[in-house]
Design a protein around this motif. Structure first.
Motif, PDB file in Angstrom:
ATOM      1  N   ASP A 131       0.670  -1.080   0.021  1.00 38.32           N
ATOM      2  CA  ASP A 131       0.039  -0.127  -0.100  1.00 38.32           C
ATOM      3  C   ASP A 131       0.819   1.221  -0.014  1.00 38.32           C
ATOM      4  N   GLU A 132       2.216   1.222   0.286  1.00 42.91           N
ATOM      5  CA  GLU A 132       3.020   2.487   0.451  1.00 42.91           C
ATOM      6  C   GLU A 132       3.688   2.562  -0.993  1.00 42.91           C
ATOM      7  N   THR A 133       3.536   1.761  -1.927  1.00 43.06           N
ATOM      8  CA  THR A 133       4.103   1.904  -3.197  1.00 43.06           C
ATOM      9  C   THR A 133       3.331   1.967  -4.479  1.00 43.06           C
ATOM     10  N   PRO A 134       3.163   2.999  -5.060  1.00 45.29           N
ATOM     11  CA  PRO A 134       2.279   2.994  -6.367  1.00 45.29           C
ATOM     12  C   PRO A 134       2.644   1.554  -7.222  1.00 45.29           C
ATOM     13  N   ILE A 135       1.561   0.892  -7.807  1.00 44.67           N
ATOM     14  CA  ILE A 135       1.454  -0.234  -8.598  1.00 44.67           C
ATOM     15  C   ILE A 135       2.311  -0.037  -9.795  1.00 44.67           C
ATOM     16  N   ALA A 136       2.208   1.207 -10.109  1.00 42.09           N
ATOM     17  CA  ALA A 136       2.731   1.509 -11.203  1.00 42.09           C
ATOM     18  C   ALA A 136       4.189   1.507 -11.295  1.00 42.09           C
ATOM     19  N   GLU A 137       4.840   1.893 -10.293  1.00 38.04           N
ATOM     20  CA  GLU A 137       6.232   1.848 -10.027  1.00 38.04           C
ATOM     21  C   GLU A 137       6.602   0.268  -9.670  1.00 38.04           C
ATOM     22  N   THR A 138       5.932  -0.499  -8.998  1.00 41.06           N
ATOM     23  CA  THR A 138       6.380  -2.108  -9.090  1.00 41.06           C
ATOM     24  C   THR A 138       6.294  -2.532 -10.323  1.00 41.06           C
ATOM     25  N   LEU A 139       5.321  -2.249 -11.142  1.00 43.61           N
ATOM     26  CA  LEU A 139       5.206  -2.885 -12.284  1.00 43.61           C
ATOM     27  C   LEU A 139       6.275  -2.493 -13.558  1.00 43.61           C
ATOM     28  N   SER A 140       6.855  -1.227 -13.327  1.00 46.77           N
ATOM     29  CA  SER A 140       7.882  -0.640 -13.926  1.00 46.77           C
ATOM     30  C   SER A 140       9.208  -1.532 -13.563  1.00 46.77           C
ATOM     31  N   ALA A 161      -9.364  -9.111  -4.748  1.00 46.66           N
ATOM     32  CA  ALA A 161      -9.385  -8.980  -6.037  1.00 46.66           C
ATOM     33  C   ALA A 161      -9.419  -7.526  -6.600  1.00 46.66           C
ATOM     34  N   TRP A 162      -9.731  -6.782  -6.049  1.00 54.24           N
ATOM     35  CA  TRP A 162     -10.016  -5.479  -6.695  1.00 54.24           C
ATOM     36  C   TRP A 162      -8.499  -4.842  -6.876  1.00 54.24           C
ATOM     37  N   LYS A 163      -7.758  -5.180  -5.872  1.00 55.72           N
ATOM     38  CA  LYS A 163      -6.314  -4.728  -5.994  1.00 55.72           C
ATOM     39  C   LYS A 163      -5.475  -5.287  -7.144  1.00 55.72           C
ATOM     40  N   LYS A 166      -6.577  -3.997 -10.078  1.00 52.94           N
ATOM     41  CA  LYS A 166      -6.072  -2.755 -10.640  1.00 52.94           C
ATOM     42  C   LYS A 166      -4.760  -3.043 -11.106  1.00 52.94           C
ATOM     43  N   ALA A 167      -4.127  -3.939 -10.632  1.00 55.43           N
ATOM     44  CA  ALA A 167      -2.616  -4.133 -11.371  1.00 55.43           C
ATOM     45  C   ALA A 167      -2.755  -4.786 -12.740  1.00 55.43           C
ATOM     46  N   LEU A 168      -3.684  -5.643 -13.143  1.00 50.79           N
ATOM     47  CA  LEU A 168      -3.814  -6.219 -14.389  1.00 50.79           C
ATOM     48  C   LEU A 168      -4.174  -5.072 -15.355  1.00 50.79           C
ATOM     49  N   ALA A 171      -1.172  -2.713 -15.888  1.00 52.55           N
ATOM     50  CA  ALA A 171      -0.239  -3.221 -17.060  1.00 52.55           C
ATOM     51  C   ALA A 171      -0.782  -3.074 -18.330  1.00 52.55           C
ATOM     52  N   ASP A 172      -1.999  -3.659 -18.369  1.00 49.24           N
ATOM     53  CA  ASP A 172      -2.675  -3.491 -19.750  1.00 49.24           C
ATOM     54  C   ASP A 172      -2.650  -1.756 -20.251  1.00 49.24           C
ATOM     55  N   LEU A 173      -2.823  -1.092 -19.512  1.00 48.45           N
ATOM     56  CA  LEU A 173      -2.823   0.432 -19.784  1.00 48.45           C
ATOM     57  C   LEU A 173      -1.653   1.037 -20.286  1.00 48.45           C
ATOM     58  N   ASN A 174      -0.513   0.476 -19.578  1.00 46.61           N
ATOM     59  CA  ASN A 174       0.898   1.116 -19.930  1.00 46.61           C
ATOM     60  C   ASN A 174       1.827  -0.065 -20.546  1.00 46.61           C
ATOM     61  N   ASN A 175       1.149  -1.114 -21.104  1.00 47.11           N
ATOM     62  CA  ASN A 175       2.038  -2.297 -21.708  1.00 47.11           C
ATOM     63  C   ASN A 175       3.228  -2.453 -21.021  1.00 47.11           C
ATOM     64  N   ARG A 176       2.916  -2.931 -19.593  1.00 48.34           N
ATOM     65  CA  ARG A 176       3.790  -3.604 -18.682  1.00 48.34           C
ATOM     66  C   ARG A 176       3.616  -5.256 -18.536  1.00 48.34           C
ATOM     67  N   GLU A 177       4.629  -5.526 -18.040  1.00 45.65           N
ATOM     68  CA  GLU A 177       4.553  -7.158 -18.169  1.00 45.65           C
ATOM     69  C   GLU A 177       3.355  -7.494 -17.170  1.00 45.65           C
ATOM     70  N   ARG A 178       2.567  -8.512 -17.650  1.00 46.76           N
ATOM     71  CA  ARG A 178       1.321  -8.774 -16.981  1.00 46.76           C
ATOM     72  C   ARG A 178       1.512  -9.710 -15.764  1.00 46.76           C
ATOM     73  N   PHE A 179       1.008  -9.908 -14.940  1.00 50.44           N
ATOM     74  CA  PHE A 179       0.893 -11.278 -13.846  1.00 50.44           C
ATOM     75  C   PHE A 179       0.213 -12.386 -14.536  1.00 50.44           C
ATOM     76  N   VAL A 180       0.919 -13.303 -14.524  1.00 51.14           N
ATOM     77  CA  VAL A 180       0.387 -14.426 -15.203  1.00 51.14           C
ATOM     78  C   VAL A 180      -0.102 -15.622 -14.249  1.00 51.14           C
ATOM     79  N   SER A 181       0.058 -15.329 -12.941  1.00 51.98           N
ATOM     80  CA  SER A 181      -0.164 -16.380 -11.931  1.00 51.98           C
ATOM     81  C   SER A 181      -0.735 -15.683 -10.637  1.00 51.98           C
TER      82      SER A 181
END
Length: 327
Positions: A131-140, A161-163, A166-168, A171-181
């Protein structure tokens, strides 16, 4: 051994994943013997298990070291193996010692690779939501690890599930690697994820890797309804105590009855129930002995009818408790 693809990827994994949390000396209930731990891993390889799951936080890296040593000693080809580890938990005191910041992820990925003795991680998973780190930073950061060849796929574990949605979306919006599992607690007495993240996984083609598939040993049948639970992990672990409810005892009674009728063990029947779920790719088993490991693998030979599956599930109605997803 049977094999399947992880989610909608092309990565082939064994239908059982060997969980490595027991390998180390972080807790009294762990194996605390490197030679014994390596023997369990070697037997898993002999049985055809090619999928291994650990985490940097398990015994503060000791689990990764043990797994790396065992794989280095084996004669299995690296391309056949799928090694998974995780990042998030506390690895040292002070600033930047945990979480999913770019800094922590990069440092811990390198540290995990060194402990594992590998050039790349097949599946790198966020152990929890930060919760302390933006998911965009983590995905990057995860995206960069994939581009650098240090990681092949990224996964997630244990969150509402809502979190995860949000991550998926991010990832789709900014063309980041998507969680597969998704790793989530899932077994015959802990079915809350059926009311949380599992429908999302089904919709998005996410592979499901259940942890605690035997409910911390509850579904092995080693506990009795009226027994005094003063010794062992059950006596001191609040996570285990939650399982000793009348509803769960009813589930276990049904497991025992059907297991007796099929001449299999309660553990094998419980794992077979998971293996019959279309969403489930590979339950993460955590045997402490070779005998337990061989018993777990026997679950692959257990067939269940639709009527038997319904009978096993009948005592419980899955309900999502938001507090569960934030542990």
């Amino acid at each position: 051994m049977e094999y399947t693809h992880l989610g909608e990827t092309g990565l082939e994994v064994s239908r059982l994943c060997l969980g490595c949390m027991n390998f180390g000396s972080g807790e009294p209930w762990m194996i605390n013997d490197r030679e014994q731990s390596r023997a369990v891993i070697q037997r898993a390889l002999d049985l055809g298990i090619t999928f291994f799951d650990t985490a940097n936080v398990y015994s503060q890296g000791e689990s990764e070291e043990i797994l790396g040593e065992a794989l280095a000693e084996s004669d299995r080809v690296r391309s056949e193996l799928a090694v998974a580890t995780k990042v998030y938990g506390p690895m040292h005191d002070g600033p930047n010692g945990q979480g999913l910041s770019r800094k922590h992820i990069f440092e811990q990925a390198d540290a995990s690779l060194e402990r594992l003795g590998l050039d790349y991680i097949d599946l790198y998973q966020i152990h929890r939501w930060d919760d302390e780190t933006p998911i965009a930073e983590t995905l990057s950061a995860l995206d960069t690890l994939v581009e650098e060849g240090k990681v092949r796929y990224v996964g997630a574990s244990t969150m509402p599930a809502w979190k995860f949605a949000k991550a998926l979306y991010e990832a789709d919006l900014n063309n980041r690697e998507r969680f597969v599992s998704m790793q989530c607690e899932y077994n015959l007495v802990d079915r809350h994820e059926e009311a949380n993240v599992l429908p999302l996984c089904a919709d998005q083609g996410i592979g499901v890797l259940p942890w605690s598939p035997l409910a911390g040993g509850f579904l092995t049948g080693k506990y009795e309804r009226d027994a005094d639970l003063e010794e062992g992990r059950a006596a001191s672990d609040e996570f285990m105590e939650k399982r000793f409810t009348e509803e769960n005892w009813d589930v276990l009674e049904g497991v025992r009855d059907l297991a007796d009728a099929k001449d299999v063990t309660p553990a094998q029947l419980s794992l077979a129930w998971l293996l019959h779920k279309d969403l489930v790719d590979a339950p993460i088993v955590g045997p402490r002995t070779i005998d337990h490991l061989e018993e777990n693998v026997g679950a692959l030979e257990v067939d269940l009818t639709d009527e038997e599956l319904e009978r096993l599930e009948a005592p419980k109605t899955p309900v999502w408790n938001a507090e569960i997803g934030d542990v």
